[in-house]
Design a protein around this motif. Structure first.
Motif, mmCIF file in Angstrom:
data_model
loop_
_atom_site.group_PDB
_atom_site.id
_atom_site.type_symbol
_atom_site.label_atom_id
_atom_site.label_comp_id
_atom_site.label_asym_id
_atom_site.label_seq_id
_atom_site.Cartn_x
_atom_site.Cartn_y
_atom_site.Cartn_z
ATOM 1 N N LEU A 75 0.828 -1.206 0.000
ATOM 2 C CA LEU A 75 0.000 0.000 0.000
ATOM 3 C C LEU A 75 0.866 1.260 0.000
ATOM 4 O O LEU A 75 0.678 2.163 -0.828
ATOM 5 C CB LEU A 75 -0.911 -0.012 1.227
ATOM 6 N N LEU A 76 1.827 1.318 0.915
ATOM 7 C CA LEU A 76 2.676 2.505 1.012
ATOM 8 C C LEU A 76 3.491 2.697 -0.260
ATOM 9 O O LEU A 76 3.657 3.825 -0.745
ATOM 10 C CB LEU A 76 3.612 2.382 2.215
ATOM 11 N N GLY A 77 3.974 1.588 -0.821
ATOM 12 C CA GLY A 77 4.787 1.681 -2.023
ATOM 13 C C GLY A 77 4.007 2.194 -3.216
ATOM 14 O O GLY A 77 4.442 3.117 -3.914
ATOM 15 N N VAL A 78 2.841 1.609 -3.473
ATOM 16 C CA VAL A 78 2.043 2.034 -4.626
ATOM 17 C C VAL A 78 1.592 3.480 -4.451
ATOM 18 O O VAL A 78 1.693 4.301 -5.366
ATOM 19 C CB VAL A 78 0.830 1.101 -4.822
ATOM 20 N N GLN A 79 1.087 3.817 -3.266
ATOM 21 C CA GLN A 79 0.632 5.188 -3.022
ATOM 22 C C GLN A 79 1.789 6.171 -3.167
ATOM 23 O O GLN A 79 1.647 7.260 -3.728
ATOM 24 C CB GLN A 79 0.005 5.281 -1.629
ATOM 25 N N GLY A 80 2.963 5.763 -2.679
ATOM 26 C CA GLY A 80 4.123 6.637 -2.769
ATOM 27 C C GLY A 80 4.543 6.900 -4.202
ATOM 28 O O GLY A 80 4.869 8.035 -4.576
ATOM 29 N N PHE A 81 4.522 5.856 -5.034
ATOM 30 C CA PHE A 81 4.905 6.024 -6.444
ATOM 31 C C PHE A 81 3.860 6.834 -7.207
ATOM 32 O O PHE A 81 4.193 7.699 -8.018
ATOM 33 C CB PHE A 81 5.106 4.663 -7.107
ATOM 34 N N LEU A 82 2.585 6.550 -6.942
ATOM 35 C CA LEU A 82 1.529 7.237 -7.689
ATOM 36 C C LEU A 82 1.433 8.705 -7.290
ATOM 37 O O LEU A 82 1.182 9.566 -8.137
ATOM 38 C CB LEU A 82 0.188 6.539 -7.448
ATOM 39 N N ALA A 83 1.603 8.996 -6.009
ATOM 40 C CA ALA A 83 1.455 10.372 -5.535
ATOM 41 C C ALA A 83 2.779 11.103 -5.384
ATOM 42 O O ALA A 83 2.801 12.306 -5.139
ATOM 43 C CB ALA A 83 0.716 10.375 -4.188
ATOM 44 N N GLY A 84 3.891 10.378 -5.523
ATOM 45 C CA GLY A 84 5.197 11.002 -5.369
ATOM 46 C C GLY A 84 5.479 11.452 -3.952
ATOM 47 O O GLY A 84 6.264 12.381 -3.729
ATOM 48 N N SER A 85 4.858 10.782 -2.966
ATOM 49 C CA SER A 85 4.967 11.248 -1.584
ATOM 50 C C SER A 85 5.940 10.430 -0.744
ATOM 51 O O SER A 85 6.290 10.853 0.356
ATOM 52 C CB SER A 85 3.581 11.203 -0.921
ATOM 53 N N ALA A 114 5.607 0.834 -15.640
ATOM 54 C CA ALA A 114 7.035 0.979 -15.903
ATOM 55 C C ALA A 114 7.492 2.433 -16.018
ATOM 56 O O ALA A 114 8.582 2.778 -15.531
ATOM 57 C CB ALA A 114 7.411 0.195 -17.152
ATOM 58 N N PRO A 115 6.727 3.342 -16.650
ATOM 59 C CA PRO A 115 7.220 4.731 -16.761
ATOM 60 C C PRO A 115 7.527 5.389 -15.419
ATOM 61 O O PRO A 115 8.484 6.155 -15.303
ATOM 62 C CB PRO A 115 6.065 5.443 -17.479
ATOM 63 N N ALA A 116 6.719 5.078 -14.386
ATOM 64 C CA ALA A 116 6.949 5.684 -13.067
ATOM 65 C C ALA A 116 8.189 5.120 -12.390
ATOM 66 O O ALA A 116 8.721 5.733 -11.457
ATOM 67 C CB ALA A 116 5.725 5.470 -12.181
ATOM 68 N N LEU A 117 8.655 3.958 -12.859
ATOM 69 C CA LEU A 117 9.784 3.298 -12.211
ATOM 70 C C LEU A 117 11.108 3.536 -12.926
ATOM 71 O O LEU A 117 12.173 3.291 -12.356
ATOM 72 C CB LEU A 117 9.530 1.782 -12.152
ATOM 73 N N ARG A 118 11.040 3.984 -14.166
ATOM 74 C CA ARG A 118 12.236 3.986 -15.007
ATOM 75 C C ARG A 118 13.410 4.710 -14.349
ATOM 76 O O ARG A 118 14.514 4.162 -14.231
ATOM 77 C CB ARG A 118 11.908 4.601 -16.365
ATOM 78 N N ASP A 119 13.223 5.933 -13.917
ATOM 79 C CA ASP A 119 14.332 6.712 -13.351
ATOM 80 C C ASP A 119 14.821 6.165 -12.013
ATOM 81 O O ASP A 119 16.036 5.974 -11.825
ATOM 82 C CB ASP A 119 13.936 8.180 -13.223
ATOM 83 N N PRO A 120 13.919 5.899 -11.043
ATOM 84 C CA PRO A 120 14.438 5.377 -9.767
ATOM 85 C C PRO A 120 15.122 4.027 -9.903
ATOM 86 O O PRO A 120 16.148 3.780 -9.261
ATOM 87 C CB PRO A 120 13.194 5.289 -8.874
ATOM 88 N N ILE A 121 14.595 3.128 -10.752
ATOM 89 C CA ILE A 121 15.202 1.805 -10.896
ATOM 90 C C ILE A 121 16.555 1.911 -11.587
ATOM 91 O O ILE A 121 17.507 1.192 -11.238
ATOM 92 C CB ILE A 121 14.259 0.860 -11.662
ATOM 93 N N ARG A 122 16.686 2.816 -12.547
ATOM 94 C CA ARG A 122 17.975 2.996 -13.225
ATOM 95 C C ARG A 122 19.063 3.364 -12.210
ATOM 96 O O ARG A 122 20.190 2.882 -12.290
ATOM 97 C CB ARG A 122 17.858 4.074 -14.302
ATOM 98 N N GLY A 123 18.711 4.216 -11.242
ATOM 99 C CA GLY A 123 19.679 4.580 -10.225
ATOM 100 C C GLY A 123 20.024 3.430 -9.293
ATOM 101 O O GLY A 123 21.185 3.248 -8.900
#
Length: 425
Positions: A75-85, A114-123
């Motif tokens: 829950l925290l992970g999905v909400q965090g990625f979707l809301a950027g919080s 995948a688009p929301a993950l591209r930059d953080p996962i690359r790092g």
């Protein structure tokens, strides 16, 4: 404001509850992709509502994650990625010392697009932290993405869990160029047991039918934690005479009347279904007379013949007074879940009658999977229409029949699976 607070709290609780149900359904014997889609749509609607709630939604998610249960971290992970919080560093910190929290984080990474993950996962792929690299590799595999050079580099990591994940991901994403390294790792005696298993498993998926397959078969004959997972793949890849030898070895363990022998008998039934030779059908039908084995034998029968016992009216009502799972009796120490929950109760006489009319379609000594000889086209059909356990097997068949094929993620969000299947077909 109070009403919004109450609704947001209900949405948070709804996500946690639905996610826990969803994890159980991912390996359920009676659930199809369309069933997953219905639940996923409800789960997505709750998550959207939490994001719309803004800071209030973030606050409730943070409170929910005081528990490190996988569903709460999801829950925290999905909400965090979707809301950027919620920064991904925070999610990593939560999962550092908790295997369950790590499962929740991986669930979130598999859910988010995948688009929301591209930059953080690359790092994370080039991080100096083994945990971050391991999570990043897993996230790539969940989205059927080749991590590229960071995957190659992880093969020589000193961190054993990171090597585990690298060996596993290599097979998941179809990296044929890494096959020689996987074969070498599988045979390396100095390598711990778990990395050797994952190396052998990926090597077999990528086409090895020699040393790595022999190691998987050896692991499948043992009782270590990888035995069943090794058998699921090895019995599909072995030639039928060698698979028969394996089953004879399993049968020898069923002789004494002990709890261990009872489990060995269940293991034998399951593995007959994986092997797919109709030679075992009469024996499987005979096992349907034992109430503790009847549903499992029915599933193995269907795994070979493709017969949907409920749809064909080959089942019966559950016998009265039978309960193999937890109950309300405080004096009963049995708290284990019913392993066969969700499977139909076959009627042995009806199944025998059906088999007499259909057995000409299934000559013994040939391999069948859900009613047909295994083929890439049939594996794709089962991925579209089969039950979850059948779909998991179909994903493996697709890799074994065409080495280099990416392992289809049957636990991914249903709408994403449907999109991938449409593109594949």
């Amino acid at each position: 404001m109070h009403a919004i607070s109450v609704i947001t709290n209900q949405l948070v609780e709804g996500v946690v509850d639905l996610r826990q149900v969803r994890v159980g359904l991912e390996h359920a014997p009676h659930v199809r992709l369309l069933n997953l889609r219905r639940l996923d749509d409800r789960l997505a609607a709750c998550l959207d509502g939490i994001v719309v709630a803004g800071g209030l939604g973030s606050a409730y998610c943070a409170m929910a994650c005081e528990s490190y249960r996988a569903a709460n971290i999801f829950l925290l992970g999905v909400q965090g990625f979707l809301a950027g919080s919620t920064p991904i560093a925070t999610l990593m910190l939560l999962s550092r010392n908790s295997a369950e929290a790590e499962r929740g984080l991986l669930g979130a990474l598999g859910w988010v697009g995948a688009p929301a993950l591209r930059d953080p996962i690359r790092g994370l792929l080039t991080s100096s932290d083994p945990l971050q690299r391991r999570i990043a590799l897993a996230a790539c595999a969940l989205h059927r993405v080749d991590p590229g050079p960071p995957l190659d580099a992880a093969f020589t990591a000193t961190d054993t869990p990171l090597r585990d994940r690298a060996f596993r991901v290599a097979g998941d994403v179809g990296r044929m160029d890494l096959l020689p390294l996987l074969q070498a790792a599988a045979l390396r005696d100095s390598e711990p047991a778990e990395p050797r298993f994952w190396a052998a498993r990926s090597a077999v998926m990528l086409g090895d039918r020699g040393s790595a397959l022999a190691l998987l078969n050896k692991l499948a004959e043992g009782t270590d934690p990888f035995s069943d997972a090794a058998a699921e793949l090895a019995l599909k890849a072995l030639d039928l005479p060698t698979a028969h030898q394996h089953l004879r070895h399993c049968a020898a363990q069923t002789k004494p009347d002990t709890p261990a022998a009872a489990q060995a008998r269940r293991r034998l039934i399951r593995r007959c279904g994986i092997t797919g030779d109709p030679h075992f059908i009469p024996w499987l039908i005979a096992q349907m007379t034992d109430l503790r084995l009847t549903r499992l034998a029915g599933e193995a029968f269907s795994m070979i013949t493709g017969a949907d016992l409920a749809w064909l009216d080959l089942d019966r009502k559950p016998p009265a007074g039978i309960d193999f799972g937890p109950n309300d009796d405080p004096e009963d120490d049995n708290v284990a879940m019913d392993e066969d929950d969700g499977l139909p109760w076959p009627d042995p006489d009806k199944v025998q009658a059906w088999w007499q009319t259909q057995q000409h379609r299934f000559p013994a000594g040939q391999r069948f999977f859900i009613g047909e000889p295994p083929s890439p086209a049939h594996a794709l059909k089962v991925l579209r229409d089969g039950f979850q356990r059948q779909r998991i097997a179909a994903a493996q068949w697709a890799c074994l029949l065409t080495p280099g094929t990416k392992l289809f993620p049957t636990a991914a969000p249903a709408w994403r699976q449907q999109r991938w299947l449409k593109a594949m077909g």
